[in-house]
Write an enzyme that holds these catalytic residues in place. Structure first.
Site, mmCIF file in Angstrom:
data_model
loop_
_atom_site.group_PDB
_atom_site.id
_atom_site.type_symbol
_atom_site.label_atom_id
_atom_site.label_comp_id
_atom_site.label_asym_id
_atom_site.label_seq_id
_atom_site.Cartn_x
_atom_site.Cartn_y
_atom_site.Cartn_z
ATOM 1 N N ARG A 261 0.852 -1.187 0.000
ATOM 2 C CA ARG A 261 0.000 0.000 0.000
ATOM 3 C C ARG A 261 0.889 1.239 0.000
ATOM 4 O O ARG A 261 1.789 1.365 0.826
ATOM 5 C CB ARG A 261 -0.920 0.014 1.228
ATOM 6 C CG ARG A 261 -2.105 -0.941 1.112
ATOM 7 C CD ARG A 261 -3.121 -0.417 0.116
ATOM 8 N NE ARG A 261 -4.183 -1.379 -0.177
ATOM 9 C CZ ARG A 261 -4.146 -2.241 -1.182
ATOM 10 N NH1 ARG A 261 -3.078 -2.271 -1.967
ATOM 11 N NH2 ARG A 261 -5.154 -3.051 -1.410
ATOM 12 N N GLU A 290 -1.931 8.078 -4.880
ATOM 13 C CA GLU A 290 -2.415 7.621 -6.196
ATOM 14 C C GLU A 290 -3.696 8.358 -6.574
ATOM 15 O O GLU A 290 -4.544 8.606 -5.723
ATOM 16 C CB GLU A 290 -2.698 6.110 -6.135
ATOM 17 C CG GLU A 290 -1.455 5.257 -6.092
ATOM 18 C CD GLU A 290 -1.772 3.767 -6.134
ATOM 19 O OE1 GLU A 290 -2.904 3.403 -6.512
ATOM 20 O OE2 GLU A 290 -0.893 2.975 -5.785
ATOM 21 N N HIS A 308 0.638 0.681 -10.100
ATOM 22 C CA HIS A 308 -0.210 -0.230 -9.327
ATOM 23 C C HIS A 308 -0.680 -1.395 -10.213
ATOM 24 O O HIS A 308 -1.859 -1.732 -10.266
ATOM 25 C CB HIS A 308 -1.428 0.521 -8.752
ATOM 26 C CG HIS A 308 -2.022 -0.150 -7.550
ATOM 27 N ND1 HIS A 308 -2.587 0.545 -6.512
ATOM 28 C CD2 HIS A 308 -2.139 -1.460 -7.215
ATOM 29 C CE1 HIS A 308 -3.036 -0.291 -5.592
ATOM 30 N NE2 HIS A 308 -2.775 -1.520 -6.010
#
Length: 348
Positions: A261, A290, A308
């Protein structure tokens, strides 16, 4: 809503790959598929208040990028769920968008899709590990400029500080399904030494399969002992796992990879450490803000950055879909869930 079959909500896009399994789900349950408009938070909350979908027993979300339009499943939303609900099964490994402890208080099992993405995410971690050891991002960036001078600069300079991963110590934070798969690939493929930090120690047999992996309970000790640290945990509890103080504990000249994360790392502190040379290179598939990527890291040729995409493989997408449905089928049939996240928090 008068059917004797349990009712299940299907959130997000239609199923694409496991059509026979979806038919099985439809044969056993009444499957309701709320529209995109109904999934927007105000409309979704109102539908729950109005009991628009009756006393549904389960929810499944087969894709990670749709079905989450209502936002966080939190103290505003969870109390509106019917008492009949017992399982929420979702694609994706992370669950920072859901208060799984509140689910547990209500007797709702939350199941994720981590096992479906383990192989793909581990492969991405290996890509980043190789890149940060071999300074590959510098070479990649220079080649794409089309500029001969930059090409030659990278050709000559990239080997400086580059190392083979073999024999180096890989410290993994979080040795769950994904972390263990990363460790297996790094040990078997690169002959790396494995140390790990996790609340739950692996068995002696599992550690032996990784060439005698060692669990280090103190995170600071793991950071100081690792040539490369891989973050592979969903933990953090809303706090930074690696802040400026923690990053300073890392071995000078070490590497850092994050496939967990983005919010677990203070990226400005990380950029400071990278620019000062305290950390030699970083590899990030996930980012603190993000879809914005830290501008200091973007410019740094020792930062390998991806969007990602760690789980981005067909097998992951299909597996997420299948696992979400199989978890619902299992729980509502009185069987054990396949991938429970909060079972240990349940009172009964």
């Amino acid at each position: 809503m008068t059917s004797s079959k349990p009712v299940v909500l299907h959130l997000g896009d239609p199923v694409e790959f496991n059509l026979d399994l979806y038919k099985e789900l439809e044969s056993k349950f009444v499957v309701i598929h709320p529209s995109l408009e109904e999934r927007q938070r105000p409309a979704f909350l109102q539908a729950l208040r109005d009991q628009k979908w009756g006393s549904f027993s389960g929810v499944f979300r087969p894709f990670w990028n749709t079905g989450g339009e209502m936002g966080r499943w939190d103290s505003e939303l969870v109390p509106l769920l019917p008492e009949s609900m017992t399982v929420y099964a979702s694609a994706g490994a992370g669950y920072d968008w859901a208060d799984v402890d509140l689910f547990a208080e209500r007797g709702i099992l939350y199941c994720n899709g981590a096992s479906a993405s383990s192989e793909a995410v581990a492969d991405m971690a290996i890509y980043h590990i190789l890149s940060v050891f071999r300074n590959l991002q510098w070479s990649n960036m220079a080649a794409r400029t089309g500029d001969a001078e930059q090409f030659l600069e990278a050709h000559r300079g990239q080997p400086v500080g580059a190392h083979n991963p073999k024999g180096h110590t890989l410290g993994i934070i979080g040795l769950g399904n994904i972390g263990y798969r990363i460790a297996t690939k790094a040990y078997r493929g690169f002959d790396m030494k494995i140390i790990y930090n996790d609340l739950f120690p692996k068995s002696a047999e599992q550690e032996a399969e990784l060439g005698g992996a060692r669990r280090i309970a103190d995170l600071d000790e793991l950071l100081a002992s690792s040539d490369c640290v891989v973050v592979s945990t969903t933990g953090g509890g809303g706090k930074k796992l690696l802040d400026a103080e923690r990053i300073s504990k890392m071995k000078k000249g070490s590497r850092l990879v994050n496939i967990a994360r983005g919010t677990l790392i203070d990226e400005n502190a990380l950029a400071d450490a990278l620019e000062s040379g305290h950390i030699h290179a970083v590899g990030l598939d996930v980012h603190e803000e993000e879809p914005r990527v830290n501008s200091r890291l973007v410019k740094n040729r020792n930062a390998t950055l991806t969007c990602h995409n760690a789980g981005g493989a067909f097998e992951t997408t299909s597996g997420f879909e299948e696992l979400a449905m199989r978890n619902v089928l299992a729980v509502l049939s009185g069987l054990q869930p396949l991938t429970p996240v909060n079972k240990h928090l349940m009172k009964n």
